[in-house]
Scaffold this motif. Structure first.
Motif, PDB file in Angstrom:
ATOM      1  N   ALA A  18      -9.673  -0.950 -21.749  1.00 15.17           N
ATOM      2  CA  ALA A  18     -10.683  -0.493 -20.798  1.00 15.17           C
ATOM      3  C   ALA A  18     -10.092   0.538 -19.859  1.00 15.17           C
ATOM      4  CB  ALA A  18     -11.228  -1.685 -19.999  1.00 15.17           C
ATOM      5  N   ALA A  19     -10.797   1.661 -19.739  1.00 16.83           N
ATOM      6  CA  ALA A  19     -10.353   2.704 -18.821  1.00 16.83           C
ATOM      7  C   ALA A  19     -10.597   2.263 -17.388  1.00 16.83           C
ATOM      8  CB  ALA A  19     -11.104   4.001 -19.114  1.00 16.83           C
ATOM      9  N   THR A  20      -9.872   2.813 -16.475  1.00 14.71           N
ATOM     10  CA  THR A  20     -10.053   2.455 -15.072  1.00 14.71           C
ATOM     11  C   THR A  20     -10.567   3.647 -14.291  1.00 14.71           C
ATOM     12  OG1 THR A  20      -7.760   3.025 -14.563  1.00 14.71           O
ATOM     13  CG2 THR A  20      -8.224   0.733 -15.137  1.00 14.71           C
ATOM     14  N   THR A  21     -11.357   3.365 -13.284  1.00 17.16           N
ATOM     15  CA  THR A  21     -11.892   4.390 -12.406  1.00 17.16           C
ATOM     16  C   THR A  21     -11.581   4.008 -10.974  1.00 17.16           C
ATOM     17  OG1 THR A  21     -13.690   4.967 -13.902  1.00 17.16           O
ATOM     18  CG2 THR A  21     -14.007   5.485 -11.588  1.00 17.16           C
ATOM     19  N   THR A  22     -11.114   4.938 -10.190  1.00 17.43           N
ATOM     20  CA  THR A  22     -10.828   4.648  -8.795  1.00 17.43           C
ATOM     21  C   THR A  22     -12.129   4.619  -8.014  1.00 17.43           C
ATOM     22  OG1 THR A  22      -8.687   5.742  -8.970  1.00 17.43           O
ATOM     23  CG2 THR A  22      -9.576   5.397  -6.762  1.00 17.43           C
ATOM     24  N   MET A  74     -18.979  -8.530 -18.549  1.00 16.25           N
ATOM     25  CA  MET A  74     -18.202  -9.654 -18.027  1.00 16.25           C
ATOM     26  C   MET A  74     -16.751  -9.227 -17.789  1.00 16.25           C
ATOM     27  SD  MET A  74     -19.553 -13.044 -18.249  1.00 16.25           S
ATOM     28  CE  MET A  74     -20.958 -13.853 -19.023  1.00 16.25           C
ATOM     29  N   PRO A  75     -16.071  -9.834 -16.819  1.00 16.59           N
ATOM     30  CA  PRO A  75     -14.640  -9.549 -16.639  1.00 16.59           C
ATOM     31  C   PRO A  75     -13.878  -9.753 -17.946  1.00 16.59           C
ATOM     32  CG  PRO A  75     -15.458 -10.871 -14.825  1.00 16.59           C
ATOM     33  CD  PRO A  75     -16.568 -10.824 -15.844  1.00 16.59           C
ATOM     34  N   GLY A  76     -13.079  -8.756 -18.324  1.00 16.16           N
ATOM     35  CA  GLY A  76     -12.323  -8.838 -19.564  1.00 16.16           C
ATOM     36  C   GLY A  76     -13.071  -8.355 -20.789  1.00 16.16           C
ATOM     37  N   PHE A  77     -14.329  -7.933 -20.642  1.00 14.49           N
ATOM     38  CA  PHE A  77     -15.141  -7.448 -21.753  1.00 14.49           C
ATOM     39  C   PHE A  77     -15.366  -5.944 -21.600  1.00 14.49           C
ATOM     40  CE2 PHE A  77     -15.883 -11.868 -21.968  1.00 14.49           C
ATOM     41  CZ  PHE A  77     -16.488 -12.189 -23.182  1.00 14.49           C
ATOM     42  N   GLY A  78     -15.423  -5.243 -22.733  1.00 16.47           N
ATOM     43  CA  GLY A  78     -15.767  -3.832 -22.721  1.00 16.47           C
ATOM     44  C   GLY A  78     -14.888  -3.027 -21.793  1.00 16.47           C
ATOM     45  N   PHE A  79     -15.500  -2.324 -20.858  1.00 20.74           N
ATOM     46  CA  PHE A  79     -14.770  -1.458 -19.941  1.00 20.74           C
ATOM     47  C   PHE A  79     -14.591  -2.085 -18.564  1.00 20.74           C
ATOM     48  CE2 PHE A  79     -16.392   1.297 -23.245  1.00 20.74           C
ATOM     49  CZ  PHE A  79     -15.274   2.057 -23.554  1.00 20.74           C
ATOM     50  N   SER A  80     -14.834  -3.385 -18.447  1.00 21.07           N
ATOM     51  CA  SER A  80     -14.473  -4.103 -17.221  1.00 21.07           C
ATOM     52  C   SER A  80     -13.003  -4.499 -17.283  1.00 21.07           C
ATOM     53  CB  SER A  80     -15.327  -5.379 -17.066  1.00 21.07           C
ATOM     54  OG  SER A  80     -16.643  -5.069 -16.671  1.00 21.07           O
ATOM     55  N   ASP A  81     -12.389  -4.625 -16.108  1.00 17.27           N
ATOM     56  CA  ASP A  81     -10.991  -5.050 -16.067  1.00 17.27           C
ATOM     57  C   ASP A  81     -10.868  -6.514 -16.447  1.00 17.27           C
ATOM     58  OD1 ASP A  81     -10.444  -2.524 -15.169  1.00 17.27           O
ATOM     59  OD2 ASP A  81     -10.066  -3.105 -13.085  1.00 17.27           O
ATOM     60  N   ALA A  82      -9.726  -6.866 -17.028  1.00 19.66           N
ATOM     61  CA  ALA A  82      -9.449  -8.259 -17.365  1.00 19.66           C
ATOM     62  C   ALA A  82      -8.868  -8.972 -16.150  1.00 19.66           C
ATOM     63  CB  ALA A  82      -8.464  -8.340 -18.524  1.00 19.66           C
ATOM     64  N   PRO A  83      -9.292 -10.200 -15.867  1.00 23.87           N
ATOM     65  CA  PRO A  83      -8.699 -10.955 -14.760  1.00 23.87           C
ATOM     66  C   PRO A  83      -7.201 -11.152 -14.990  1.00 23.87           C
ATOM     67  CG  PRO A  83     -10.721 -11.997 -15.523  1.00 23.87           C
ATOM     68  CD  PRO A  83     -10.377 -10.945 -16.519  1.00 23.87           C
ATOM     69  N   GLY A  92     -12.322  -4.606 -11.238  1.00 20.20           N
ATOM     70  CA  GLY A  92     -13.139  -3.478 -11.658  1.00 20.20           C
ATOM     71  C   GLY A  92     -14.149  -3.911 -12.709  1.00 20.20           C
ATOM     72  N   ILE A  93     -15.424  -3.620 -12.474  1.00 23.16           N
ATOM     73  CA  ILE A  93     -16.506  -4.046 -13.358  1.00 23.16           C
ATOM     74  C   ILE A  93     -17.273  -2.829 -13.854  1.00 23.16           C
ATOM     75  CG2 ILE A  93     -18.692  -5.306 -13.479  1.00 23.16           C
ATOM     76  CD1 ILE A  93     -16.262  -7.133 -13.402  1.00 23.16           C
ATOM     77  N   HIS A  94     -17.497  -2.795 -15.164  1.00 26.12           N
ATOM     78  CA  HIS A  94     -18.318  -1.750 -15.780  1.00 26.12           C
ATOM     79  C   HIS A  94     -19.753  -2.247 -15.889  1.00 26.12           C
ATOM     80  CE1 HIS A  94     -20.137   0.273 -19.372  1.00 26.12           C
ATOM     81  NE2 HIS A  94     -19.708   1.329 -18.705  1.00 26.12           N
ATOM     82  N   PRO A 129     -18.318   8.028 -16.948  1.00 26.88           N
ATOM     83  CA  PRO A 129     -18.520   8.523 -18.308  1.00 26.88           C
ATOM     84  C   PRO A 129     -17.444   7.972 -19.241  1.00 26.88           C
ATOM     85  CG  PRO A 129     -18.644  10.297 -16.703  1.00 26.88           C
ATOM     86  CD  PRO A 129     -18.096   9.112 -15.980  1.00 26.88           C
ATOM     87  N   ILE A 130     -17.858   7.518 -20.408  1.00 22.67           N
ATOM     88  CA  ILE A 130     -16.935   6.934 -21.389  1.00 22.67           C
ATOM     89  C   ILE A 130     -16.565   7.985 -22.423  1.00 22.67           C
ATOM     90  CG2 ILE A 130     -16.706   5.211 -23.214  1.00 22.67           C
ATOM     91  CD1 ILE A 130     -18.621   3.456 -21.539  1.00 22.67           C
TER      92      ILE A 130
END
Length: 355
Positions: free
Chosen positions: A5-9, A146-155, A89-91, A19-20
């Protein structure tokens, strides 16, 4: 999606466009890993997991036929965004309706789902007139990963249980500008989150809908089950005895299986395909004590592993807005039968329009 998952500030309160665009190097790595797969021998009997030939065909399509860039364009056209909730971070996808009376609808996926499950529902939900529907059924749509899914950050640690996710999603809807009169819908673990939202004081959620009702019969209900309820119980026993292997491993040895799922795209595909084969319709978690206070609707699809009768639902919901048993579809209702689920959602919330 075979990439990190990419991160965005973002600031703690901002909801920023995200944008993905997956790096081509990640896609080249995926294709190389798929091409280098060492396949096992074919299955020796039915019910052992995905058939070798079927998985090979799926992975060949994944490597050469699937249009990832179109998928990116779809997500980006649906308001792909990021924010920070409870330090993570949540997408999310966020699409506003053109109708002035629309209220937000939170759509919650489960495992092993993603926001992509809902993409064929978002247009009809946000702009029903353009899809042959009525303006008064319009909603704004919010679909978090959900956290840890797709482009959301993993806990980074434990603690992200159902209630914590529910609290985060409540904060998300409030952050988007709506503190009351909104709706929530979910299936699988998303249903557990939606159930928790409906039981959270001052959430502002006006009503909820489940395509996996949070109903787990008591001993007394089992003993008094009708013929139809006995059928439902038999379906649940089949899942509990023969089809819940993935859930057991993930609940007891997640790190062990994680090595295979992180390193091998074929292992990941087989792991996910197992559940799809078991609980999708291929012909075409206990709730907190007491009835849920938030008005609720539920839709039972025939291939779902865990089902519920109306009378079981009525004992767990203070107000039942809608309950229906559908004639087709399964566990991944948004993916399998988006039109049916869209209409079920509309039927549940239709009498509660507050705009």
């Amino acid at each position: 999606m075979w990439c990190a998952a990419a991160t965005t500030t973002t600031t703690d309160t901002a909801v920023a466009p995200h944008p993905i665009e997956v790096p081509e190097s990640a896609l080249e790595d995926l294709r190389a890993r798929l091409a280098a797969t060492r396949w096992p021998r074919p299955e020796t009997a039915p019910g052992q997991g995905p058939r070798l030939r079927a998985l090979q065909d799926l992975c060949a399509y994944w490597a050469e036929g699937y249009d990832r860039r179109r998928c990116e364009r779809d997500l980006n056209s649906l308001g792909s965004s990021r924010t920070v909730l409870d330090g993570t971070g949540i997408h999310l996808l966020h699409v506003r309706s053109p109708e002035p009376g629309a209220r937000p609808l939170l759509l919650c996926h489960g495992w092993p789902g993603s926001v992509l499950e809902f993409r064929r529902m978002i247009g009809p939900l946000t702009d029903p007139v353009a899809h042959g529907g009525r303006a008064q059924d319009a909603v704004h749509v919010v679909v978090p990963s959900m956290p840890g899914f797709g482009f959301s950050d993993a806990p980074s640690g434990t603690g992200w249980g159902v209630q914590r996710i529910a609290d985060a999603w409540i904060s998300l809807v409030h952050r988007l500008g709506c503190r009351d009169g909104w709706f929530a819908q979910g299936g699988d673990w998303g249903a557990a989150v939606v159930d928790a939202i409906g039981r959270t004081p001052d959430s502002g959620c006006a009503a909820v809908h489940f395509n996996l009702p949070m109903v787990f019969p008591t001993e007394a209900e089992v003993e008094a089950a009708t013929e139809d309820e006995q059928r439902v119980l038999g379906r649940a026993r089949l899942y509990a005895t023969e089809q819940d292997g993935c859930a057991r491993v993930q609940a007891t040895r997640p790190q062990t299986v994680g090595y295979a799922l992180a390193d091998s795209p074929v292992a990941l595909a087989a792991w996910v395909l197992t559940l799809f084969e078991d609980v999708t319709d291929r012909r075409e978690r206990p709730a907190a004590g007491g009835p849920g206070p938030t008005p609720a609707g539920s839709s039972v699809f025939p291939a779902e592993a865990v089902q519920a009768s109306r009378r079981w639902v009525e004992r767990r919901c203070a107000t039942v807005l809608h309950h229906a048993h559908l004639d087709r579809g399964g566990h991944f209702a948004a993916l399998e039968q988006p039109d049916l689920l869209t209409e079920e959602v509309r039927a549940t919330f239709r009498g509660l329009r507050l705009g």
